[in-house]
Structure formats: structure tokens, C-alpha cells
Scaffold this active site. Structure first.
Site, short mmCIF file in Angstrom:
data_model
loop_
_atom_site.label_atom_id
_atom_site.label_comp_id
_atom_site.label_asym_id
_atom_site.label_seq_id
_atom_site.Cartn_x
_atom_site.Cartn_y
_atom_site.Cartn_z
N ARG A 60 0.84 -1.21 0.00
CA ARG A 60 0.00 0.00 0.00
C ARG A 60 0.87 1.25 0.00
NH1 ARG A 60 -1.55 1.62 4.59
NH2 ARG A 60 -2.29 -0.37 5.38
N TYR A 83 -17.17 17.88 -13.84
CA TYR A 83 -17.45 16.46 -13.97
C TYR A 83 -18.47 16.06 -12.89
CZ TYR A 83 -16.88 11.42 -13.97
OH TYR A 83 -17.13 10.08 -14.01
N ASP A 142 -7.69 19.45 -12.96
CA ASP A 142 -8.06 18.14 -13.51
C ASP A 142 -7.66 18.17 -14.98
OD1 ASP A 142 -9.38 15.97 -14.68
OD2 ASP A 142 -11.01 16.01 -13.23
N LYS A 160 -9.32 7.42 -18.75
CA LYS A 160 -9.70 8.03 -20.02
C LYS A 160 -8.52 7.96 -21.00
CE LYS A 160 -13.37 8.79 -17.57
NZ LYS A 160 -13.60 10.04 -16.85
C1 LIG Z 1 -13.99 10.30 -15.52
C2 LIG Z 1 -13.55 11.56 -14.89
C3 LIG Z 1 -13.28 11.62 -13.52
C4 LIG Z 1 -13.48 10.43 -12.60
O1 LIG Z 1 -12.58 9.41 -12.91
P1 LIG Z 1 -12.89 7.83 -12.71
O2 LIG Z 1 -11.65 7.19 -13.23
O3 LIG Z 1 -14.12 7.52 -13.50
O4 LIG Z 1 -13.10 7.61 -11.26
C5 LIG Z 1 -12.82 12.82 -13.00
N1 LIG Z 1 -12.65 13.91 -13.78
C6 LIG Z 1 -12.92 13.88 -15.11
C7 LIG Z 1 -12.70 15.11 -15.92
C8 LIG Z 1 -13.37 12.72 -15.70
O5 LIG Z 1 -13.63 12.70 -17.01
#
Ligand SMILES: *Cc1c(COP(=O)(O)O)cnc(C)c1O
Length: 385
Positions: A46, A98, A170, A195
Site C-alpha cells: 500500500r 465532472y 483536472d 480516459k
Molecule cells: C472520468 C472523470 C473523472 C473520474 O474518474 P474515474 O476514473 O471515472 O473515477 C474525474 N474527472 C474527469 C474530468 C473525468 O472525465
């Protein structure tokens, strides 16, 4: 080295025992100590694990940060970051956010006394008026999703610094291949690596990259204490995906630009939201702070009745949530990704029942245009009888 080379070489020169070009999956949670008071650098998985360490080092380097942290999802990464704050702290957050981040802040963090105000993060006056003595940070998505609003990162980071706020960006939609917020003054970058970084719609992962020693040490404590860490198999899958990030992003943006241009000319479409288009309000800022565009855009139909038949008639393009993979996906934000955002906020930011989001894959552009064209034509035939 240029970023294309850094990406292709992730882990490749790191395995000293066999010289394996693909860094191995160390499926181990415990590590033997040579003797009392000594460690190989790994004690318990961890805290630190070998496959994850290679990924985390690569992430830090790609984002020009000091430390990287691989998490079990993008939301786990955001939760780990939010745990940096304390009861009473206040955050300023991008309005067109998001949906999952909004839900985490409003349903969970609010119960721990961490509050958020949502605002256009380009509007310095509006942000200044929201400041309280307890405001600690600003969380920016740029481009936002689904409306692709662009924030001038250099300008807003320097404002945040002058107010003693941390800037968290982000960077999911652009990836470090196209935009590096830490170089523009941000303190923390977060990714849903599910993504574009993973890129194949097959691994759920999150990444945090921090700048500065104190912040990096604090994030390491949070990451280890919360334990929402990424397992070794998924670390390997993510690195495998990241090796081709540069090639994929080039094709994603090529295809997205062609499709956005096609839709701009289409009679059924009211508008297309894509920063590569010259009429987009964030076009110049985006060009200045990033080296290219994401593969996602949204478009608004003139008539909401087209939405259902279009989603039923697309064949190559899948009607599915998520974004950033090699396969093209179309999403209906008002009922899927943004369902947890209250109706009045959704309407105010323009996430209405005529808006579709398109995550453009790396298929051949001719096939994508043909699929979309036939789906809109089929919808039109049905509606006009
Ligand atoms: C998908 C997404 C998240 C969340 O991520 P997960 O991997 O689905 O938990 C956060 N920010 C953005 C911009 C996203 O597209």
C-alpha cells in the site's frame, strides 16, 4: 528527451535483473527485509510497490511535478486530494464540472464540513467575491466537460497564489502530452487515467501529481493512509496504454476536428463546442497554453426529438458513458454523466436535453462521418414521417 520518447519508454530501462523491456508486474504485497533496520525500499505494497513506483515516477516526470501517486480511480484520486482539507475549509470549483466530482463534494465532503462554490474559473471578480477567510484552494477543469470551457491557467494560478490558495487542475481531457498545468503555476494535477492515459476503455485508474516537497510529502501520507491505491496489474495496463498516448492524441484531435467541422455545417445542428474551432470563446487561450486539442466535443441539436433516434441509429459509434478510449462513444450528459447535477445548474451552464457529447475515437474519419451522417438522416426521416 521529448515527451513522445518519455512515453514510449515508460518502464523500459528499469528492470535490472533480466533486462525485460516491458516492466514486470510485481504481484506482491510484502517485501523481505535484508536485516533489522534495512529495507529494499519496499516494505508493504500500500505504501510503495515496484510496478506502481515506475508508473508514479513516469507520471511525475510527464507532468513536470515532484511526485506521482497512482490511485484506484479518478474519483479515488480526487478523494485523496480532498482529504488534504479540513473541516471548515472552502474550495472554489469550476462550474461546468465532472458530475462525479460534484457528487463527491456535495454529498460526501459537505458532511465533513468542506464546502465548495461553483463559478466560471475565468471570472476573477466572481472568484474574488467568493473568497472567505477559509478558502484554501481552487479546482479547475480546462477544458470543462461537456461544454469545453477554457480557463487561462497562468492568469488564474497567479491570482490563486496571490490569495494564498492552492491550484488543483483536472487534466484528464488534455493529458500531459498536450497541456502541463504545473508548468503554468498549478500545485496539483489530477487525472482520471481511465480516459486518455489508459486509452482503451479497459482500466479504471487515477493519478495525482504534486509540485513542491511539503505538498508531495503530505500527499504521500494521504495516499498511504486512505489506501485507494492502484493494483500492480492495472498499473501495468495503464503504462502499456500510456506508451502510445502521443500517437493516439494526434489521431483523436484530427478526427474530432474533422467531425466538429462536419457538424458545424449540418442543418440539424445548432452549435458545436470544440476549442479547435475558431469561433469557440476559448480558442486563443487554448492555443496559447496547450499544444493541441482533446478528442472530445459536444454539439447541440436544434430539436431535442432528434436525440433518441440518433442514439438508436449510430452503429460504429457506441452509445456509452466514458471518454478518451480508442473507440468512439457518444454520451447524453443530461441523463448520464451529469444526472447528479441539479436541473437549474445544468440549464444555467447549458447541459440541456439537446446536448450530446462525442468522445471521438481513432477509427477512420470517413467511417465516423458516414455513421453520424446516416444516424442524423435516419432520425430526420422518422420525425418527418
Ligand atoms: C472520468 C472523470 C473523472 C473520474 O474518474 P474515474 O476514473 O471515472 O473515477 C474525474 N474527472 C474527469 C474530468 C473525468 O472525465
Amino acid at each position: 528527451m521529448k515527451i513522445e520518447s518519455e512515453l514510449a519508454q515508460i518502464g523500459s530501462l528499469k528492470e535490472p535483473v533480466t533486462g525485460a523491456v516491458s516492466f514486470p508486474v510485481y504481484q506482491a504485497t510484502a517485501f523481505r527485509h535484508p536485516k533489522l533496520g534495512e529495507s529494499t525500499g519496499f516494505d508493504y505494497a500500500r505504501t510503495k510497490s515496484p510496478t506502481r513506483a515506475v508508473l508514479e515516477e513516469a507520471a511525475a516526470k510527464l507532468e513536470s511535478g515532484d511526485a506521482g501517486f497512482a490511485c484506484s480511480s479518478g474519483m479515488a484520486a480526487l478523494q485523496t486530494i480532498f482529504a488534504y482539507f479540513s473541516q471548515g475549509d472552502h474550495l472554489i470549483v469550476s462550474l461546468d464540472l465532472y458530475g462525479g466530482t460534484y457528487r463527491l463534494l456535495e454529498r460526501i465532503m459537505s458532511r465533513f464540513g468542506v464546502t465548495a462554490s461553483y463559478v466560471d474559473t475565468n471570472d476573477i471578480d466572481a472568484m474574488t467575491s467568493l473568497l472567505t477567510p477559509n478558502t484554501r484552494a481552487i479546482l479547475i477543469e480546462t477544458p470543462t466537460n461537456p461544454l469545453m470551457m477554457i480557463t487561462d491557467l497562468e492568469r488564474v494560478c497567479s491570482w490563486a497564489k496571490s490569495k494564498g490558495l492552492l491550484t488543483i487542475v483536472d487534466n484528464t481531457l488534455l493529458t500531459p502530452y498536450l497541456q502541463r498545468p504545473l508548468e503554468l503555476g498549478a500545485d496539483i494535477v489530477i487525472h482520471s487515467a481511465t480516459k486518455y492515459l489508459g486509452g482503451h476503455n479497459d482500466v479504471l485508474a487515477g493519478l495525482i501529481v504534486t509540485k513542491g516537497e511539503a505538498l508531495s510529502q503530505e500527499m504521500a501520507i494521504l495516499h498511504n493512509s486512505i489506501g485507494a491505491v492502484l493494483g500492480p496489474q492495472d498499473c501495468w495496463l495503464l503504462m502499456r496504454g500510456m506508451k502510445t498516448l502521443a500517437l493516439r492524441m494526434e489521431r483523436h484531435q484530427f478526427n474530432a476536428t474533422k467531425l466538429a467541422e462536419f457538424l458545424m455545417e449540418h442543418e440539424a445542428i445548432e452549435d458545436v463546442y470544440y476549442p479547435a474551432l475558431p469561433h469557440h470563446p476559448g480558442h486563443d487561450t487554448q492555443n496559447r497554453q496547450s499544444s493541441g486539442n482533446t478528442g472530445i466535443f459536444s454539439f447541440r441539436l436544434k430539436d431535442a426529438r432528434y436525440v433518441e433516434p440518433i442514439l438508436r441509429h449510430i452503429k460504429l459509434i457506441a452509445f456509452a458513458e466514458s471518454l478518451g478510449g480508442v473507440e468512439s462513444l457518444m454520451t447524453y450528459p443530461a441523463v448520464q454523466t451529469h444526472a447528479d447535477i441539479p436541473e437549474d445548474i445544468r440549464q444555467a451552464i447549458g447541459v440541456d436535453d439537446r446536448l450530446l457529447r462525442f468522445s471521438v475515437g481513432i477509427e477512420h474519419i470517413d467511417d465516423l462521418i458516414e455513421d453520424l451522417d446516416q444516424a442524423i438522416a435516419a432520425a430526420k426521416r422518422e420525425l418527418e414521417g
